[in-house]
Motif scaffolding. Structure first.
Motif, mmCIF file in Angstrom:
data_model
loop_
_atom_site.group_PDB
_atom_site.id
_atom_site.type_symbol
_atom_site.label_atom_id
_atom_site.label_comp_id
_atom_site.label_asym_id
_atom_site.label_seq_id
_atom_site.Cartn_x
_atom_site.Cartn_y
_atom_site.Cartn_z
ATOM 1 N N ARG A 120 -14.098 4.462 -7.299
ATOM 2 C CA ARG A 120 -12.902 5.189 -7.706
ATOM 3 C C ARG A 120 -12.044 5.466 -6.470
ATOM 4 N NH1 ARG A 120 -16.609 10.482 -8.817
ATOM 5 N NH2 ARG A 120 -16.841 11.136 -6.649
ATOM 6 N N ASN A 121 -10.820 5.885 -6.700
ATOM 7 C CA ASN A 121 -9.962 6.322 -5.600
ATOM 8 C C ASN A 121 -10.430 7.678 -5.091
ATOM 9 O OD1 ASN A 121 -8.453 4.039 -5.908
ATOM 10 N ND2 ASN A 121 -6.734 5.050 -6.921
ATOM 11 N N SER B 96 -5.470 15.502 -6.174
ATOM 12 C CA SER B 96 -4.656 14.293 -6.070
ATOM 13 C C SER B 96 -5.554 13.128 -5.662
ATOM 14 C CB SER B 96 -3.533 14.475 -5.047
ATOM 15 O OG SER B 96 -4.091 14.690 -3.746
ATOM 16 N N TYR B 97 -5.095 11.901 -5.886
ATOM 17 C CA TYR B 97 -5.882 10.716 -5.582
ATOM 18 C C TYR B 97 -5.148 9.874 -4.547
ATOM 19 C CZ TYR B 97 -8.608 11.945 -9.700
ATOM 20 O OH TYR B 97 -9.391 12.607 -10.601
ATOM 21 N N SER B 98 -5.898 9.455 -3.530
ATOM 22 C CA SER B 98 -5.317 8.615 -2.489
ATOM 23 C C SER B 98 -5.471 7.149 -2.875
ATOM 24 C CB SER B 98 -6.000 8.885 -1.153
ATOM 25 O OG SER B 98 -7.310 8.334 -1.157
ATOM 26 N N ASN B 99 -4.921 6.270 -2.051
ATOM 27 C CA ASN B 99 -5.077 4.844 -2.312
ATOM 28 C C ASN B 99 -6.342 4.289 -1.669
ATOM 29 O OD1 ASN B 99 -4.264 5.135 0.320
ATOM 30 N ND2 ASN B 99 -2.744 3.482 0.266
ATOM 31 N N LYS B 100 -7.119 5.144 -1.045
ATOM 32 C CA LYS B 100 -8.398 4.727 -0.472
ATOM 33 C C LYS B 100 -9.491 4.787 -1.540
ATOM 34 C CE LYS B 100 -7.388 6.134 4.276
ATOM 35 N NZ LYS B 100 -7.837 6.962 5.428
ATOM 36 N N VAL B 101 -10.468 3.878 -1.409
ATOM 37 C CA VAL B 101 -11.516 3.742 -2.425
ATOM 38 C C VAL B 101 -12.835 4.288 -1.897
ATOM 39 C CG1 VAL B 101 -12.799 2.070 -3.834
ATOM 40 C CG2 VAL B 101 -10.367 1.730 -3.396
ATOM 41 N N ASN C 161 -13.601 -6.511 -3.565
ATOM 42 C CA ASN C 161 -12.929 -5.218 -3.497
ATOM 43 C C ASN C 161 -12.383 -5.006 -2.089
ATOM 44 O OD1 ASN C 161 -13.719 -4.039 -6.212
ATOM 45 N ND2 ASN C 161 -15.699 -4.584 -5.359
ATOM 46 N N SER D 78 -10.602 -2.053 0.535
ATOM 47 C CA SER D 78 -10.253 -0.655 0.760
ATOM 48 C C SER D 78 -8.987 -0.586 1.572
ATOM 49 C CB SER D 78 -11.391 0.048 1.497
ATOM 50 O OG SER D 78 -11.028 1.346 1.847
ATOM 51 N N ALA D 79 -8.111 0.302 1.168
ATOM 52 C CA ALA D 79 -6.847 0.425 1.912
ATOM 53 C C ALA D 79 -7.080 1.080 3.258
ATOM 54 C CB ALA D 79 -5.856 1.258 1.103
#
Length: 212
Positions: A80-81, A91-96, A209, A211-212
């Motif tokens: 998940r983020n 809040s959710y970041s763009n990192k996984v 997958n 990760s940002a």
């Protein structure tokens, strides 16, 4: 349990005795030429088969008894983020991140601990070790413990008692940890250990997958 084990061995010895005794009597009858009637043979064979059937039932009951006294572990994973809490809002970041927990699928409580992550190929070296000393050396060499968080924040991991059919605490590892630690690899194992040193693992693949 002790009484059960004693009864099992007594019945086993008696079964062997009767089978052996039947073989001796049959051999002696053949030597003397007194092979008896058809009814005698049918009765004798029926007794032998009955003893064998009882022994098989004892083996099955013993297997079931042992299974009921075992604990077992399965590991569930997800992706998940990353979540962040800012001023009380989520809040959710763009990192996984990868999250996982363990389930005691056995019938008795047991203690387990997450010991770390390793490459799939290195896990095979660990479980195929020739002896316990080599296995311990491989564990220390190949298992990497990410000093990350149990749910939120840094927390020292310890053995956790998991009741039958219950789950452990959730553990979270940033997805970037895998690519940072093993840049050229994509197949990993998440590894737990029981209090008696038995290992349990879950395979994960990060190939598709990013990760940002």
């Amino acid at each position: 349990m002790k009484n059960y084990m004693k009864l099992k061995y007594v019945i086993f010895i008696l079964a062997l005795f009767f089978i052996g005794f039947s073989i001796v009597l049959t051999t002696e009858a053949f030597i003397k030429g007194d092979i008896g009637s058809v009814a005698d043979w049918v009765s004798g064979l029926g007794s032998v088969f009955a003893i064998v059937a009882v022994y098989q039932q004892i083996k099955q009951s013993d297997r079931q008894y042992q299974d009921n006294k075992k604990s077992s572990l399965k590991i569930a994973t997800g992706k998940r983020n990353e979540k962040k809490i800012i001023d009380g809002a989520i809040s959710y970041s763009n990192k996984v991140e990868i999250y996982f927990w363990a389930v005691n699928t056995g019938n008795v409580p047991d203690s387990f601990i997450f010991i770390g992550v390793c490459l799939e190929k290195d896990y095979k070296k660990i479980i195929n070790a020739q002896d316990e000393l080599t296995k311990t050396e491989h564990l220390n060499k190949y298992i990497q413990e990410p000093f990350i968080e149990v749910t939120w924040g840094f927390e020292k991991r310890e053995f956790e008692v998991i009741q039958p059919h219950q789950i452990s605490k959730e553990i979270v590892i940033p997805f970037s940890y895998f690519s940072d630690t093993w840049p050229e690899e994509s197949k990993f194992c998440i590894v737990f250990m029981s209090a008696v040193g038995e290992l349990y693992k879950k395979d994960i693949c990060t190939k598709n997958n990013k990760s940002a």
